[in-house]
Write a protein that holds these residues in place. Sequence first.
Motif, short mmCIF file in Angstrom:
data_model
loop_
_atom_site.label_atom_id
_atom_site.label_comp_id
_atom_site.label_asym_id
_atom_site.label_seq_id
_atom_site.Cartn_x
_atom_site.Cartn_y
_atom_site.Cartn_z
N ASP A 1 -36.36 9.90 10.70
CA ASP A 1 -35.98 11.06 11.59
C ASP A 1 -34.65 11.12 11.31
OD1 ASP A 1 -36.11 11.78 15.05
OD2 ASP A 1 -34.43 12.51 13.59
N ALA A 2 -34.10 12.48 10.96
CA ALA A 2 -32.40 12.82 10.47
C ALA A 2 -31.62 12.20 11.50
CB ALA A 2 -32.37 14.25 10.65
N ASN A 3 -31.77 12.09 12.91
CA ASN A 3 -31.12 11.39 13.87
C ASN A 3 -30.78 10.11 13.91
OD1 ASN A 3 -30.02 14.00 15.37
ND2 ASN A 3 -32.21 14.11 15.86
N ALA A 4 -31.71 9.50 13.02
CA ALA A 4 -31.76 7.86 13.09
C ALA A 4 -30.84 7.40 11.93
CB ALA A 4 -33.09 7.43 13.03
N ARG B 1 -34.97 23.42 8.36
CA ARG B 1 -34.71 21.97 8.12
C ARG B 1 -34.15 21.56 6.90
NH1 ARG B 1 -40.08 19.06 11.13
NH2 ARG B 1 -40.09 20.57 13.00
N GLN C 1 -26.33 17.16 5.62
CA GLN C 1 -26.31 15.83 5.85
C GLN C 1 -26.25 14.91 4.60
OE1 GLN C 1 -29.39 14.56 8.57
NE2 GLN C 1 -28.96 12.30 8.62
#
Length: 230
Positions: free
Chosen positions: A75-78, A108, A115
């Motif tokens: 996950d990008a948030n992880a 996305r 990022q």
Amino acid sequence: MTSSAPLTQDQLKALVGRAALAYVVPGEILGVGTGSTVNCFIDALAELKDKIPGAVSSSEASTARLKALGIPVFDANAVGELAVYVDGADEIDGQGHMVKGGGAALTREKIVAAQSRRFVCIADASKKVPVLGRFPIPVEVVPMSAQQLVRRFAAMGGQATLRQAKGGSGALVTDNGQHILDVAGLAIADPLGFETQVSQWPGVVTVGVFAHQRAQVCLLGTPEGVQTLT
Ligand code: 5RP
């Protein structure tokens, strides 16, 4: 005398997909884009899967392909900042500005690109243009804003149409539950200014001009081989 047939577009995509392996940083999670050229990259990446912890993916389709090859997807948030993001483009100019979103994954894609420290674009030579805009600009929009935005694009000389799902089941719905406008008839002389302006219109989720998130490297598949543009 022997003469070899020119490489097909699919062969050029496979060539640049493989060339991008040189930009994978061992030990680092990799950002992975979407599309037929990226599919070639993912297939080649299987050879390096033991060298990287895994990937952050920009679409459900790429996630499924990565997982099928045994490459973990995070996950990008992880995870934190990524060293490299590899993705294709519908158009790219001499400064690394791109049009993206032909595969409807632009939101996305822009998030994972933002990022990442370095965007490596992989494309066949047909994607290189002097000025962006021959390929209709994809814009992901909140459905209730679509007609308002069609009028805004018309006022700047563009013809926006709502992208339809394959199979005639109505408007295409993105991975994020939104719609896509494809805007024809614009020549984007100032990609940074255009992206900044359109991104501020209410209802626009993501505009498919990547100027703020431009490519630092482009691996272009040409009949003479892979050309590296920086
Ligand atoms: C998907 C994209 C793709 O990168 C772009 O459409 C290029 O695709 P392909 O490699 O199949 O030509 O932006 O949203």
